[in-house]
Design an enzyme around this catalytic site. Structure first.
Site, short mmCIF file in Angstrom:
data_model
loop_
_atom_site.label_atom_id
_atom_site.label_comp_id
_atom_site.label_asym_id
_atom_site.label_seq_id
_atom_site.Cartn_x
_atom_site.Cartn_y
_atom_site.Cartn_z
N VAL A 157 0.83 -1.20 0.00
CA VAL A 157 0.00 0.00 0.00
C VAL A 157 0.87 1.25 0.00
O VAL A 157 0.56 2.24 -0.68
CB VAL A 157 -0.93 0.01 1.23
CG1 VAL A 157 -1.74 1.30 1.29
CG2 VAL A 157 -1.87 -1.19 1.20
N GLU A 158 1.97 1.21 0.73
CA GLU A 158 2.83 2.38 0.86
C GLU A 158 3.65 2.66 -0.40
O GLU A 158 3.72 3.80 -0.87
CB GLU A 158 3.79 2.19 2.05
CG GLU A 158 3.14 2.32 3.41
CD GLU A 158 2.82 3.76 3.75
OE1 GLU A 158 3.22 4.66 3.01
OE2 GLU A 158 2.14 3.98 4.78
N SER A 159 4.31 1.63 -0.93
CA SER A 159 5.31 1.88 -1.97
C SER A 159 5.34 0.83 -3.07
O SER A 159 6.17 0.92 -3.97
CB SER A 159 6.70 1.91 -1.34
OG SER A 159 7.05 0.61 -0.87
#
Length: 357
Positions: A157-159
């Site tokens: 989700v982040e990167s």
């Protein structure tokens, strides 16, 4: 009518070079179908809309584009499929208990439907497959620390598991730390930025998440606070009659990004862990034991990674990928532990003894 939602698409290849025997077992080819539809969509993108080639902006990532760039008919089919399943009540997600409330379940199923579109499935497959090397390390550390298994998907989700990823707001690395939130977990100075080291950043992120859980006593709140900040979460809870993430989200007492952050994570976990149920095939982690086996050598002055790689006959790209935190491609002018592929320590020490003399 069949129409395609517009948006920008920015896809990157794998992080490591296939020529390196050190990494080769981790990136076996699959016979997963190519992204035909996204190839067509890419032709519609104006080149000036894309970020510079040398940078990876999470704002433009495929995972975010899933929410904007899809076949409407395909999306409606996936929603109908979920309705036929009578919108299964998801009561648990990788160690996190869910309440089963209407808003909670509806927003999670909305993301499941989007990720189940063809573009969504192809993107998730590629991201998880390319990210296997780091996923193995994250999974190992979660088990060591007795943390919820769902957190394995948080870097997605982040990167999208890209260690050099950046956001337009300034967050960097696999876990997207902002510079003002790295203390006391990571260091940054004129020579290095530990946010870019996927192993150090993972250790830091899991420590921060564990601290958040100790503060809020609830994993949905802890994960949400990782996105918006513990201070913002405390302020929202102080104003709220109900002390749950889902109440805060439903009543829009949190930033929109945070409201969607936890449902995205749970939706991805649900699909990844129950693929057959959702008619989705996603890559499983291999049993490789070589995902965090390194040698280290201590340097005490500025050493060019290119020169050292040449001296020990190692690909510069491999040495650089193992030490992404070194901003200038050289070690700092103080004592520093340089990461090497296993078995390269002796050669590096011999080369350094000549270089540093």
């Amino acid at each position: 009518m069949r129409r395609i939602f517009p948006g920008r698409l920015f896809l990157l290849g794998t992080v490591f070079l296939a020529e390196a025997a050190f990494f080769s077992p981790l990136f076996a080819e699959t016979d997963f179908p190519q992204q035909k539809e996204s190839d067509i969509l890419l032709e519609k993108v104006e080149l000036e809309e894309l970020p510079p080639a040398e940078e990876y902006y999470v704002d433009d990532s495929p995972l975010n584009q899933i929410l904007k760039l899809f076949d409407e008919e395909d999306y409606e089919r996936q929603k109908a499929f979920l309705e036929q399943k009578q919108k299964k009540i998801i009561k648990e997600a990788g160690g996190i208990k869910l309440a089963g409330g209407k808003f909670e379940q509806e927003i999670i199923h909305e993301y499941i439907a989007r990720y189940m579109t063809r573009f969504g499935k192809e993107s998730l497959y590629k991201i998880l497959d390319d990210g296997e090397y780091y996923r193995l390390y994250v999974r190992q550390e979660l088990k060591k620390r007795n943390l919820p298994a769902v957190l394995e998907y948080l870097p997605l989700v982040e990167s999208e598991y890209k260690p050099a990823a950046k956001s337009r707001s300034g967050a960097r690395g696999l876990w997207q730390f902002m510079e003002n939130s790295i203390s006391p977990f990571l260091k940054k100075n004129e020579w290095l930025d530990e946010r870019l080291d996927p192993w150090k950043a993972t250790d830091a992120a899991l420590s921060k998440l564990k601290d958040n859980y100790g503060m809020f006593g609830d994993w949905a709140l802890a994960i949400g606070a990782y996105n918006c900040g513990a201070g913002a979460m405390r302020r929202a809870l102080k104003k709220s009659p109900a002390k749950t993430f889902w109440y805060l989200a439903e009543h829009k007492m949190l930033p929109e990004e945070t409201i969607n952050y936890v449902p995205k994570l749970i939706a991805i976990n649900e699909i990844a862990e129950n693929g057959e149920e959702y008619r989705v095939s996603l890559p499983k982690l291999s049993q490789s034991r070589h995902y965090a086996d390194f040698d280290y050598v201590t340097t005490r002055s500025r050493i060019s990674l290119k020169r050292l790689a040449s001296e020990i006959r190692l690909s510069y790209d491999i040495l650089k990928e193992l030490n992404l935190e070194l901003i200038h491609g050289e070690t700092p002018p103080y004592e520093y532990k340089l990461r090497l592929p296993m078995g390269m320590k002796l050669a590096a020490e011999e080369a350094l003894s000549e270089i540093e003399d």
